[in-house]
Write a protein that holds these residues in place. Structure first.
Motif, mmCIF file in Angstrom:
data_model
loop_
_atom_site.group_PDB
_atom_site.id
_atom_site.type_symbol
_atom_site.label_atom_id
_atom_site.label_comp_id
_atom_site.label_asym_id
_atom_site.label_seq_id
_atom_site.Cartn_x
_atom_site.Cartn_y
_atom_site.Cartn_z
ATOM 1 N N ASP A 184 9.694 -36.243 34.859
ATOM 2 C CA ASP A 184 8.618 -37.239 34.950
ATOM 3 C C ASP A 184 8.946 -38.486 34.134
ATOM 4 O O ASP A 184 8.726 -39.615 34.590
ATOM 5 C CB ASP A 184 7.290 -36.656 34.467
ATOM 6 N N ALA A 185 9.464 -38.284 32.935
ATOM 7 C CA ALA A 185 9.837 -39.421 32.085
ATOM 8 C C ALA A 185 10.974 -40.208 32.729
ATOM 9 O O ALA A 185 11.002 -41.445 32.665
ATOM 10 C CB ALA A 185 10.220 -38.942 30.696
ATOM 11 N N HIS A 186 11.903 -39.505 33.376
ATOM 12 C CA HIS A 186 13.007 -40.182 34.058
ATOM 13 C C HIS A 186 12.489 -41.038 35.213
ATOM 14 O O HIS A 186 12.945 -42.162 35.430
ATOM 15 C CB HIS A 186 14.034 -39.170 34.564
ATOM 16 N N GLU A 187 11.539 -40.520 35.953
ATOM 17 C CA GLU A 187 10.950 -41.263 37.072
ATOM 18 C C GLU A 187 10.243 -42.521 36.567
ATOM 19 O O GLU A 187 10.357 -43.596 37.161
ATOM 20 C CB GLU A 187 9.981 -40.379 37.853
ATOM 21 N N ILE A 188 9.522 -42.406 35.470
ATOM 22 C CA ILE A 188 8.847 -43.569 34.883
ATOM 23 C C ILE A 188 9.879 -44.600 34.435
ATOM 24 O O ILE A 188 9.708 -45.802 34.656
ATOM 25 C CB ILE A 188 7.929 -43.132 33.718
ATOM 26 N N LEU A 189 10.970 -44.136 33.840
ATOM 27 C CA LEU A 189 12.043 -45.033 33.408
ATOM 28 C C LEU A 189 12.684 -45.723 34.615
ATOM 29 O O LEU A 189 12.972 -46.924 34.579
ATOM 30 C CB LEU A 189 13.085 -44.231 32.626
ATOM 31 N N ARG A 190 12.882 -44.984 35.696
ATOM 32 C CA ARG A 190 13.459 -45.555 36.919
ATOM 33 C C ARG A 190 12.545 -46.635 37.496
ATOM 34 O O ARG A 190 12.999 -47.696 37.903
ATOM 35 C CB ARG A 190 13.688 -44.454 37.956
ATOM 36 N N ARG A 191 11.240 -46.372 37.508
ATOM 37 C CA ARG A 191 10.292 -47.377 38.002
ATOM 38 C C ARG A 191 10.292 -48.623 37.124
ATOM 39 O O ARG A 191 10.147 -49.736 37.611
ATOM 40 C CB ARG A 191 8.882 -46.795 38.056
ATOM 41 N N ARG A 215 10.871 -56.002 29.699
ATOM 42 C CA ARG A 215 11.974 -55.503 28.865
ATOM 43 C C ARG A 215 11.436 -54.741 27.651
ATOM 44 O O ARG A 215 11.957 -53.678 27.312
ATOM 45 C CB ARG A 215 12.847 -56.664 28.392
ATOM 46 N N GLU A 216 10.414 -55.292 26.991
ATOM 47 C CA GLU A 216 9.820 -54.607 25.833
ATOM 48 C C GLU A 216 9.213 -53.272 26.251
ATOM 49 O O GLU A 216 9.388 -52.260 25.577
ATOM 50 C CB GLU A 216 8.755 -55.487 25.194
ATOM 51 N N GLU A 217 8.505 -53.290 27.364
ATOM 52 C CA GLU A 217 7.884 -52.060 27.863
ATOM 53 C C GLU A 217 8.953 -51.023 28.214
ATOM 54 O O GLU A 217 8.820 -49.839 27.898
ATOM 55 C CB GLU A 217 7.055 -52.402 29.103
ATOM 56 N N ASN A 218 10.046 -51.475 28.836
ATOM 57 C CA ASN A 218 11.121 -50.554 29.202
ATOM 58 C C ASN A 218 11.828 -49.996 27.971
ATOM 59 O O ASN A 218 12.287 -48.845 27.985
ATOM 60 C CB ASN A 218 12.126 -51.236 30.131
ATOM 61 N N ALA A 219 11.924 -50.791 26.904
ATOM 62 C CA ALA A 219 12.520 -50.281 25.670
ATOM 63 C C ALA A 219 11.671 -49.137 25.116
ATOM 64 O O ALA A 219 12.219 -48.115 24.655
ATOM 65 C CB ALA A 219 12.654 -51.397 24.639
ATOM 66 N N ARG A 220 10.359 -49.283 25.162
ATOM 67 C CA ARG A 220 9.470 -48.203 24.716
ATOM 68 C C ARG A 220 9.622 -46.971 25.625
ATOM 69 O O ARG A 220 9.650 -45.840 25.144
ATOM 70 C CB ARG A 220 8.019 -48.678 24.696
ATOM 71 N N LEU A 221 9.711 -47.203 26.932
ATOM 72 C CA LEU A 221 9.885 -46.089 27.868
ATOM 73 C C LEU A 221 11.210 -45.363 27.621
ATOM 74 O O LEU A 221 11.276 -44.130 27.710
ATOM 75 C CB LEU A 221 9.816 -46.595 29.311
ATOM 76 N N ALA A 222 12.258 -46.122 27.320
ATOM 77 C CA ALA A 222 13.564 -45.517 27.052
ATOM 78 C C ALA A 222 13.511 -44.666 25.791
ATOM 79 O O ALA A 222 14.098 -43.567 25.745
ATOM 80 C CB ALA A 222 14.629 -46.596 26.920
ATOM 81 N N GLU A 223 12.808 -45.149 24.780
ATOM 82 C CA GLU A 223 12.658 -44.372 23.544
ATOM 83 C C GLU A 223 11.881 -43.083 23.829
ATOM 84 O O GLU A 223 12.268 -42.013 23.357
ATOM 85 C CB GLU A 223 11.949 -45.205 22.473
ATOM 86 N N SER A 262 11.008 -52.404 38.273
ATOM 87 C CA SER A 262 10.098 -53.511 37.953
ATOM 88 C C SER A 262 10.847 -54.657 37.302
ATOM 89 O O SER A 262 10.590 -55.829 37.605
ATOM 90 C CB SER A 262 8.987 -53.039 37.009
ATOM 91 N N LEU A 263 11.776 -54.335 36.420
ATOM 92 C CA LEU A 263 12.562 -55.373 35.757
ATOM 93 C C LEU A 263 13.435 -56.105 36.767
ATOM 94 O O LEU A 263 13.532 -57.340 36.733
ATOM 95 C CB LEU A 263 13.413 -54.771 34.638
ATOM 96 N N ALA A 264 14.037 -55.384 37.685
ATOM 97 C CA ALA A 264 14.869 -56.029 38.710
ATOM 98 C C ALA A 264 14.035 -56.969 39.571
ATOM 99 O O ALA A 264 14.463 -58.093 39.879
ATOM 100 C CB ALA A 264 15.552 -54.970 39.575
ATOM 101 N N ALA A 265 12.833 -56.542 39.948
ATOM 102 C CA ALA A 265 11.962 -57.395 40.753
ATOM 103 C C ALA A 265 11.530 -58.629 39.964
ATOM 104 O O ALA A 265 11.483 -59.743 40.509
ATOM 105 C CB ALA A 265 10.730 -56.611 41.213
#
Length: 173
Positions: A41-48, A24-32, A52-55
């Protein structure tokens, strides 16, 4: 069941919770980062990151169910019914190269009676064969068996599978 045995399940839950928090913390940084640079590319990283969070959430839920099963049944596998939902897991020996029909028979043999019993306990009937309520976990247990997560939810007087076909296919692929 001794507290020593439960400690492993509790440790698994704690590790899964920590992993969810970390992602969750990592995804918050990715969202920012994505807000600053909304590139493909940034959208693809955010999607991944979301995948990862769902898994990780799935692993946390599986760890919680295993702990609850260990507390109530003394085993890592079995079924629990609560609040109109059935959750649990079953370990089955599925030899390599098994056909889908044979696999369905193996799952029915291992899970059918227990799933039917739990459905009767909560006053419903099954809407589908036992295999439809399962999703395969990656890997095998220590004895080489396939672990299947079991999920269902009550709709009216019927227990419906709570495992989508796309989720099942994603796990197998």
């Amino acid at each position: 069941m001794s507290s020593i045995d439960l400690s492993q399940y509790e440790a698994d839950v704690a590790a899964a919770e920590a992993e969810v928090a970390r992602i969750r913390e990592e995804n918050a940084r990715l969202a920012e980062d994505y807000r600053l640079d909304p590139s493909a590319d940034a959208h693809e990283i955010l999607r991944r990151g979301a995948a990862s969070l769902a898994a990780a959430r799935d692993r946390l839920e599986a760890a919680r169910v295993a702990l609850k099963l260990a507390q109530t049944t003394g085993s890592a596998h079995g079924l629990l019914a609560k609040d109109g939902r059935v959750t649990g897991s079953v370990a089955v020996a599925v030899p390599p190269g098994t056909s889908s029909g044979e696999r369905a028979r193996i799952v029915e043999e291992a899970l059918g009676a227990e799933l039917t019993r739990v459905a009767r306990e909560i006053g419903v009937v099954l809407a589908a064969p036992a295999e439809r309520y399962t999703r395969e976990r990656p890997g095998r247990d220590a004895e080489g068996r396939t672990i299947l997560d079991v999920a269902g939810h009550v709709e009216g007087d019927v227990l419906m599978p709570a495992v989508t076909r796309s989720a099942k296919n994603a796990r197998r692929g």
